[in-house]
Design a protein around this motif. Structure first.
Motif, mmCIF file in Angstrom:
data_model
loop_
_atom_site.group_PDB
_atom_site.id
_atom_site.type_symbol
_atom_site.label_atom_id
_atom_site.label_comp_id
_atom_site.label_asym_id
_atom_site.label_seq_id
_atom_site.Cartn_x
_atom_site.Cartn_y
_atom_site.Cartn_z
ATOM 1 N N SER A 41 20.027 9.597 -18.465
ATOM 2 C CA SER A 41 20.809 9.948 -17.608
ATOM 3 C C SER A 41 20.421 10.255 -16.312
ATOM 4 C CB SER A 41 22.136 10.647 -17.751
ATOM 5 O OG SER A 41 22.624 10.077 -18.377
ATOM 6 N N TYR A 42 18.823 9.929 -16.045
ATOM 7 C CA TYR A 42 18.052 10.668 -15.159
ATOM 8 C C TYR A 42 18.331 9.367 -13.883
ATOM 9 C CZ TYR A 42 16.333 15.193 -17.548
ATOM 10 O OH TYR A 42 16.088 16.189 -17.351
ATOM 11 N N LEU A 43 18.835 9.961 -12.664
ATOM 12 C CA LEU A 43 19.337 8.745 -12.291
ATOM 13 C C LEU A 43 18.051 8.561 -10.892
ATOM 14 C CD1 LEU A 43 23.177 9.961 -10.959
ATOM 15 C CD2 LEU A 43 22.193 7.811 -12.314
ATOM 16 N N ALA B 4 20.546 17.758 -23.872
ATOM 17 C CA ALA B 4 19.608 17.062 -24.116
ATOM 18 C C ALA B 4 18.630 16.844 -22.734
ATOM 19 C CB ALA B 4 20.057 16.246 -25.507
ATOM 20 N N TRP B 5 17.559 16.445 -22.660
ATOM 21 C CA TRP B 5 16.867 15.339 -21.830
ATOM 22 C C TRP B 5 16.070 14.590 -22.149
ATOM 23 C CZ3 TRP B 5 12.657 15.774 -19.350
ATOM 24 C CH2 TRP B 5 11.433 17.705 -19.910
ATOM 25 N N ARG B 6 14.823 14.883 -22.750
ATOM 26 C CA ARG B 6 14.307 14.370 -23.140
ATOM 27 C C ARG B 6 14.393 12.739 -23.931
ATOM 28 N NH1 ARG B 6 9.728 18.430 -24.498
ATOM 29 N NH2 ARG B 6 11.427 19.303 -26.380
ATOM 30 N N GLY C 39 21.574 25.858 -20.946
ATOM 31 C CA GLY C 39 19.382 26.366 -21.491
ATOM 32 C C GLY C 39 19.118 24.233 -21.591
ATOM 33 N N TRP C 40 17.937 24.122 -21.037
ATOM 34 C CA TRP C 40 17.437 22.383 -21.341
ATOM 35 C C TRP C 40 16.924 22.838 -22.736
ATOM 36 C CZ3 TRP C 40 18.577 18.972 -18.193
ATOM 37 C CH2 TRP C 40 18.621 19.312 -16.811
ATOM 38 N N GLU C 41 16.553 21.394 -23.220
ATOM 39 C CA GLU C 41 16.419 21.546 -24.637
ATOM 40 C C GLU C 41 15.694 22.136 -25.095
ATOM 41 O OE1 GLU C 41 15.712 17.538 -24.567
ATOM 42 O OE2 GLU C 41 13.656 17.488 -26.132
ATOM 43 N N ILE D 234 19.681 14.714 -10.750
ATOM 44 C CA ILE D 234 19.235 13.755 -9.944
ATOM 45 C C ILE D 234 17.972 14.633 -9.281
ATOM 46 C CG2 ILE D 234 21.276 14.069 -7.850
ATOM 47 C CD1 ILE D 234 19.972 10.892 -7.505
ATOM 48 N N TRP D 235 16.515 14.501 -9.647
ATOM 49 C CA TRP D 235 16.071 15.494 -9.456
ATOM 50 C C TRP D 235 15.107 14.974 -8.133
ATOM 51 C CZ3 TRP D 235 15.191 19.513 -11.594
ATOM 52 C CH2 TRP D 235 15.346 20.093 -13.414
ATOM 53 N N ALA D 236 15.044 15.929 -6.832
ATOM 54 C CA ALA D 236 14.827 15.228 -5.621
ATOM 55 C C ALA D 236 13.279 15.311 -5.793
ATOM 56 C CB ALA D 236 15.757 15.893 -4.735
ATOM 57 N N GLY E 141 14.999 27.129 -18.890
ATOM 58 C CA GLY E 141 14.381 27.405 -20.541
ATOM 59 C C GLY E 141 13.741 26.146 -20.655
ATOM 60 N N ASP E 142 12.989 25.267 -20.031
ATOM 61 C CA ASP E 142 12.102 23.835 -19.630
ATOM 62 C C ASP E 142 11.233 23.935 -19.335
ATOM 63 O OD1 ASP E 142 13.762 23.847 -16.809
ATOM 64 O OD2 ASP E 142 12.792 22.589 -16.478
ATOM 65 N N GLU E 143 10.124 23.293 -20.036
ATOM 66 C CA GLU E 143 8.293 22.939 -19.538
ATOM 67 C C GLU E 143 7.674 24.379 -18.793
ATOM 68 O OE1 GLU E 143 9.120 18.632 -17.619
ATOM 69 O OE2 GLU E 143 9.609 19.504 -16.747
ATOM 70 N N VAL E 144 7.901 25.299 -20.123
ATOM 71 C CA VAL E 144 6.705 25.830 -19.621
ATOM 72 C C VAL E 144 5.630 25.473 -20.340
ATOM 73 C CG1 VAL E 144 5.806 28.104 -20.984
ATOM 74 C CG2 VAL E 144 8.197 28.225 -20.485
HETATM 75 C C1 ACM Z 1 13.484 18.684 -17.205
HETATM 76 O O1 ACM Z 1 13.496 17.632 -16.249
HETATM 77 N N1 ACM Z 1 12.394 19.339 -16.326
HETATM 78 C C2 ACM Z 1 14.372 19.219 -17.765
#
Ligand code: ACM
Length: 716
Positions: A396-398, A373-375, A355-357, A466-468, A305-308
């Motif tokens: 907490s975005y590693l 909650a992420w941003r 879902g993302w925020e 942790i995005w890759a 649900g994020d970043e459309v």
């Molecule tokens: C995200 O980092 N796009 C949830």
């Protein structure tokens, strides 16, 4: 001694465990309450285990792993009987063992006659055994023992997660299992797998096989492998929550099934967004999620649900027709329409939607949706004010490659800490015309009222994503650990456990335990170094312990290329990819240098020896670089480390002679230290990181603060 209440205990624990002598009890995450007694219980071999109330096959496997780990941790033989008793009792069976209601609390008594572990439920037994592993010590003769202690412990938050992105780089089953092993040791209990994105779809689908056949790009988990991972995680008290991101981040889905894309003319090029206006989309998502809901037994199901993008549906006449028919005005309302339909289908299937925020942008979705909650920290406030249960990932975005201390400083219940300041946002928008697209109101953090008790009760926990994009399978151990252990403490331990130097002391001990239990961070680093300088990688290993990669994606060379209109492939084989994010060797140096600056003689000798090593290592790196061009790029950084060694040694000389540093050395020190700090500052903030001056080889020098402290103490 009685068990102390939590708040008091945190202070006592810090006093007990603080900068104590090596070998003192060192636990991560810190329990609610620890009371140490005089004496120790020898552990000569495997424990004699007795069970009351909760013996089952899962726990028997856990006990067997515990016995095996005794050997790995201490080096003692554990095949024969002869060890102390371990009486395990459970207060009750736990039908909610793999839910948010899991009974994870436990009490541990190590007494001269043996160990008693009383748990609130089976998962509490796992948590108690994790602590018991951490209590093991060995003496100078190699004999193992447990200190006599009483521990009373339970988690602060029920959801303590790590999210691993398997779409940008595929993570093998073996690699994921190693992360689960480490998670168990620090009491993390949710593995959120991000399984689809623009880049790939990573699970075998029987209903829509083109998803894995075409969009898996040859790397996906079979359904049998997913079941194996879920069982493996469940055995360790870890839930697996799947995420299939819709309607955005969905290029893999439209690659496999182009007819689902919005704006079909874009589909050929691979549209990122599913059409919210087609019944086919809902048939596809519903049937796919139905299949995946059957594969993943957890009650929670993440729909992304994020970043459309703002222009996702621009020019799509079907979406225009949908908006007219449904009275939808904004993009957010169209998204909410899509989320509502998917929520209905998943709810019928018995799932709880996460879902993302962005899913709360309209504030109109069913309250049973859990928001991540992420941003910014503000999102925690907004989501809970609307009545949504919330998982906090802001701060907490590693993958942003910040230090453990940075992440440790954000509390999930704070409302105003993580995010971009309004002043930074304004400045960032001036950097480049493209930036405005990313610096939306959603990323700006404003001061907000503290959460009310009702809102606090809705925060179910925290999760470290942790995005890759810049993390390959072989890098994952290095990139997750030890920082995820610091976050595990933030999510488990009392709020007032916040002593950063003490956290680092314990983190170093815990990281070595994880290594003895199978973590591959060092082995992977050595492999990467050996690739850069076959047969000559040892100096690189010394060097890598002193540096770290630039932060906030500054190492992503694809971004400046894209801004310049080019598309490049970035191989994750550079020194910056091999370097630890928050080197514990560098941390230990900085702590030692601080003590040396304060006058500790032993630390002065140790720091002087470190400087000699750095100097000599630079000469070796110069030699290695002659034959190995990949190393050359890092020579200026290695030279700066040698220069720090020279001015640091001069500072020690000055301190010991009781004279101030000479003006020319002070000037040299200022030049090298300021250069390092300027590079650190250039990648310290997101977005700015892409536009600042990048250091050679994208490497920051992690020992700088210690050298600066010495130079300042010497009057430089
Ligand atoms: C995200 O980092 N796009 C949830």
């Amino acid at each position: 001694m009685p068990i102390r209440p939590a708040a008091l205990a945190a202070a006592c624990v810090l006093a007990l465990l603080g900068a104590g002598p090596a070998g003192a009890v060192s636990l991560t995450p810190l329990p609610q309450s620890v009371t140490e007694h005089e004496g120790a219980l020898p552990v000569a071999s495997r424990f004699a285990i007795t069970w009351t109330g909760c013996r089952d096959p899962m726990l028997e496997r856990a006990a067997e792993r515990f016995q095996r780990d005794l050997g790995r941790l201490t080096g003692i033989e554990t095949f024969a009987a002869g060890g102390p008793t371990l009486e395990i009792s459970c207060a009750a069976a736990d039908p909610g063992a793999l839910t948010l209601q899991a009974r994870e609390g436990y009490r541990l008594q190590v007494a001269p006659r043996g160990v008693a572990l009383q748990a609130d439920g089976p998962v509490g037994v796992l948590r108690g055994l994790a602590t018991l592993r951490q209590l093991l010590e060995t003496d100078a003769d190699g004999a193992a023992s447990l200190p006599l202690v009483s521990i009373d412990d339970k988690p602060r938050f029920a959801w303590r997660g790590v999210m691993i992105d398997t779409a940008r780089h595929f993570m093998s089953v073996a690699t994921i299992k190693r992360q689960i092993d480490a998670m168990e040791q620090v009491k993390l209990n949710v593995l959120h797998l991000h399984l689809s994105d623009n880049e790939a779809f990573r699970v075998e689908s029987r209903r829509y096989p083109r998803l894995h056949e075409v969009a898996g790009h040859g790397q996906f988990y079979t359904q049998a492998e997913i079941r194996e991972l879920i069982t493996y995680a469940a055995d360790r008290g870890v839930r697996v929550v799947p995420e299939f991101d819709v309607p955005g981040h969905a290029r893999a889905m439209t690659l496999a099934y182009p007819e689902l894309a919005s704006n079909p003319t874009a589909a050929a090029a691979g549209a990122q967004v599913l059409s919210p206006a087609k019944e086919d989309t809902y048939r596809f998502v519903t049937r796919l999620f139905d299949e995946m809901a059957g594969l993943f037994p957890d009650a929670y199901f993440h729909i992304g649900g994020d970043e459309v993008p703002d222009d996702a549906w621009a020019g799509d006449l079907e979406v225009e027709a949908l908006k007219t028919a449904q009275g939808l005005k904004t993009k957010a309302e169209v998204e909410a329409h899509s989320h509502r339909r998917i929520h209905q289908a998943l709810t019928r299937r018995g799932k709880i939607v996460v879902g993302w925020e962005e899913v709360i942008d309209t504030g109109t979705l069913p309250r049973d949706i859990v928001v991540q909650a992420w941003r910014t920290s503000n999102a925690t406030s907004r989501a809970t004010a609307l009545g949504h249960r919330t998982i906090v990932s802001a701060g907490s975005y590693l993958d942003l490659l910040n230090t453990a201390a940075f992440h440790y400083g954000f509390d999930p219940l704070d409302t105003s800490t993580a995010g971009m300041s309004p002043a930074d946002a304004e400045a960032a928008r001036k950097l480049h015309p493209l930036v405005g697209r990313f610096v939306t109101d959603g990323v700006i953090v404003q001061p907000m009222a503290p959460l009310t008790p009702q809102q606090e009760a809705l925060v179910i926990g925290g999760e470290a994503p942790i995005w890759a994009e810049l993390i390959s399978d072989e890098m994952l151990d290095n990139r997750l650990w030890p920082r995820a252990a610091a976050l595990a403490e933030r999510f488990w331990s009392p709020k007032d456990v916040r002593d950063v130097p003490d956290m680092y002391l314990r983190l170093a001990v815990q990281q070595d335990r994880l290594r003895r239990l199978g973590l591959q961070d060092q082995a992977a680093r050595a492999r990467m170094a050996s690739r850069l300088a076959p047969g000559a990688s040892e100096p690189l290993m010394v060097f890598l312990d002193l540096v770290g990669p630039v932060r906030h994606m500054a190492h992503d060379k694809r971004v400046p290329a894209a801004i310049a209109g080019k598309k490049i492939v970035q191989h994750l084989t550079a020194l910056a990819d091999a370097a630890p994010v928050d080197s514990l060797v560098a941390r230990a140096f900085v702590a030692g240098a601080e003590r040396a600056a304060a006058g500790e003689a032993a630390d002065r000798a140790a720091v002087r020896a470190d400087f000699a090593v750095w100097s000599a290592n630079h000469q070796r790196i110069v030699a290695v670089a002659q034959d190995h061009p990949a190393v050359r790029e890092a020579l200026p950084i290695s030279a700066d480390i040698a220069e720090m060694a020279a001015v640091g040694t001069a500072a020690l000389d000055a301190l010991e002679a009781g004279k101030p540093l000479s003006p020319d050395v002070a000037a040299r020190a200022k030049a090298v230290l300021d250069r390092a700090d300027a590079f650190e500052a250039a990648s310290a903030r997101p977005i700015f990181s892409f536009f600042g001056k990048r250091p050679p080889a994208d490497l920051l020098i992690m020992v700088t603060p210690g050298v600066r402290r010495l130079v300042e103490a010497a009057g430089g």
